[in-house]
Scaffold this motif. Structure first.
Motif, PDB file in Angstrom:
ATOM      1  N   HIS A   8      -6.943  31.687 -11.795  1.00 32.45           N
ATOM      2  CA  HIS A   8      -7.415  32.647 -13.633  1.00 32.45           C
ATOM      3  C   HIS A   8      -5.407  31.945 -13.895  1.00 32.45           C
ATOM      4  CE1 HIS A   8      -8.197  35.516 -16.292  1.00 32.45           C
ATOM      5  NE2 HIS A   8      -7.640  34.554 -16.955  1.00 32.45           N
ATOM      6  N   HIS A  10      -3.115  29.298 -17.116  1.00 32.33           N
ATOM      7  CA  HIS A  10      -3.499  29.036 -18.840  1.00 32.33           C
ATOM      8  C   HIS A  10      -2.518  27.893 -18.977  1.00 32.33           C
ATOM      9  CE1 HIS A  10      -6.235  32.054 -20.704  1.00 32.33           C
ATOM     10  NE2 HIS A  10      -6.167  32.721 -19.725  1.00 32.33           N
ATOM     11  N   HIS A  40      -8.480  29.779 -22.351  1.00 32.53           N
ATOM     12  CA  HIS A  40      -9.517  30.181 -23.510  1.00 32.53           C
ATOM     13  C   HIS A  40     -10.794  28.843 -24.218  1.00 32.53           C
ATOM     14  CE1 HIS A  40      -7.103  34.093 -22.648  1.00 32.53           C
ATOM     15  NE2 HIS A  40      -6.345  33.720 -23.318  1.00 32.53           N
ATOM     16  N   GLU A  65     -11.956  30.235 -19.591  1.00 28.72           N
ATOM     17  CA  GLU A  65     -12.394  31.406 -19.993  1.00 28.72           C
ATOM     18  C   GLU A  65     -13.252  31.867 -21.241  1.00 28.72           C
ATOM     19  OE1 GLU A  65      -7.993  33.420 -19.938  1.00 28.72           O
ATOM     20  OE2 GLU A  65      -9.417  35.859 -19.614  1.00 28.72           O
ATOM     21  N   ASP A 248      -3.030  34.823 -13.985  1.00 27.98           N
ATOM     22  CA  ASP A 248      -3.762  34.953 -15.721  1.00 27.98           C
ATOM     23  C   ASP A 248      -2.308  34.471 -15.956  1.00 27.98           C
ATOM     24  OD1 ASP A 248      -4.445  35.005 -17.646  1.00 27.98           O
ATOM     25  OD2 ASP A 248      -4.937  37.126 -17.502  1.00 27.98           O
ATOM     26  N   HIS A 250       0.737  32.204 -17.767  1.00 29.64           N
ATOM     27  CA  HIS A 250       0.370  31.760 -19.180  1.00 29.64           C
ATOM     28  C   HIS A 250       2.024  31.476 -19.282  1.00 29.64           C
ATOM     29  CE1 HIS A 250      -2.599  34.269 -20.462  1.00 29.64           C
ATOM     30  NE2 HIS A 250      -2.805  33.826 -21.578  1.00 29.64           N
TER      31      HIS A 250
HETATM   32 MN    MN Z   1      -6.241  34.503 -19.209  1.00 33.10          MN
END
Ligand code: MN
Ligand code: AMP
Ligand code: MN
Ligand code: MN
Length: 292
Positions: A8, A10, A40, A65, A248, A250
């Motif tokens: 996961h 981004h 996303h 996602e 996740d 970023h």
């Molecule tokens: Mn995410």
């Protein structure tokens, strides 16, 4: 030696800070062996990231996602091993991106009413080659001195009940899972510890998710605490769902955790990669494969 999975993450295609090439290079340096990019509602970074992953000897997984509205709440469904060219998935994501543009107009209009002018153009200045999201408004609002940092700006403006929050209808759970699964992928319930659902609704969500063809839930993820690992490992067991792992990520300073630093899954979890070919390789022969 066991492999390091991060399923996961981004990039600048959605609301991350690193470009797809930068993210892959960073993941490789941090010791990640198997990486999924899951921007996303947008798969625009996958091809470049996959290409870059070959240079680093990193196994790359196509992901996304998807934003979903379930019982009037926003939840996120991660798709792994998707085919980004699958027509229904492609069309579904395109519709979600169009929805993001209308939502951005709605957000800007309500910020305008609250006395904050020019936020639509302001937010778009921070959009790269992909979607617009709340982060881009947050960056504009921080840069223009309205709030001191992203955390403060979300709390004061961008969450339910605040002036910059705009109610929006995302995909429904059934279609999101269908797009993923029909494209050849597996559906993962992202960061369940972040949904303020209560036990009854969590049980309902997991029941529905499984019945619709969902495969796994994120047990170890950047925003989960140790108590969440234990809690969601139990839920996974209860519903015979597999478990997934991802930071996740970023970007530096805006993530809960650096890449390559996630703890292992609890012992009672069945990893989502249990029957994946990626899991059969050891770190040593990943490198060998690549240099051969
Ligand atoms: Mn995410
Ligand atoms: P959106 O999909 O446009 O509504 O934006 C959701 C994204 O905003 C999440 O994926 C996070 O990256 C970010 N986000 C949500 N809440 C916060 C918060 N409190 N502080 C910082 N970022 C947040
Ligand atoms: Mn995000
Ligand atoms: Mn999410």
């Amino acid at each position: 030696m066991s492999l390091t999975f991060d399923l996961h993450s981004h990039t600048t295609i959605s609301d991350g800070m690193l470009s797809p090439t930068e993210l892959v290079a960073y993941a490789a340096k941090q010791g990640v062996d198997v990486l999924a990019l899951t921007d996303h509602d947008d798969t625009g970074g996958l091809a470049i990231a996959a290409e870059e992953a070959k240079r680093w000897g990193l196994q790359f997984i196509n992901g996304v996602e998807i934003s979903v509205t379930w019982k009037k709440r926003t939840i996120h469904i991660v798709g792994l091993k998707i085919n980004p060219e699958y027509p229904e998935l492609k069309a579904g994501l395109a519709a979600l991106r169009a929805g993001r543009n209308w939502r951005a107009e709605g957000m800007a209009a309500s910020l305008d009413k609250a006395g904050i002018k020019g936020s639509l153009n302001g937010a778009y200045q921070y959009v790269n080659d992909g979607i617009i999201g709340r982060i881009h408004f947050a960056r504009f609002l921080v840069e223009s001195g309205v709030s001191k940092d992203t955390k403060a700006v979300f709390k004061k403006y961008l969450v339910k009940g605040k002036p910059g929050y705009f109610e929006h209808q995302w995909a429904n759970l059934e279609e999101a899972i269908r797009w993923i699964v029909d494209s050849g992928g597996v559906a993962v319930l992202a960061h369940p510890g972040r949904y303020d659902l209560g036990r009854t609704n969590m049980l309902l969500l997991l029941e529905e998710f499984r019945a619709l063809g969902g495969t796994a839930i994120e047990v170890v993820t950047g925003s989960h605490t140790g108590a969440h690992y234990v809690e969601f490992a139990k839920y996974a067991q209860m519903f015979s769902l597999k478990s997934s792992v991802g930071t996740d990520y970023h970007g530096k300073g805006v993530s809960f955790m650096e890449m390559g630093r996630l703890p292992a899954l609890p012992n009672n979890c069945v990893p989502i990669w249990q029957d994946w070919p990626e899991a059969l390789l050891t770190s040593t022969n990943v490198t060998k494969n690549n240099t051969a």
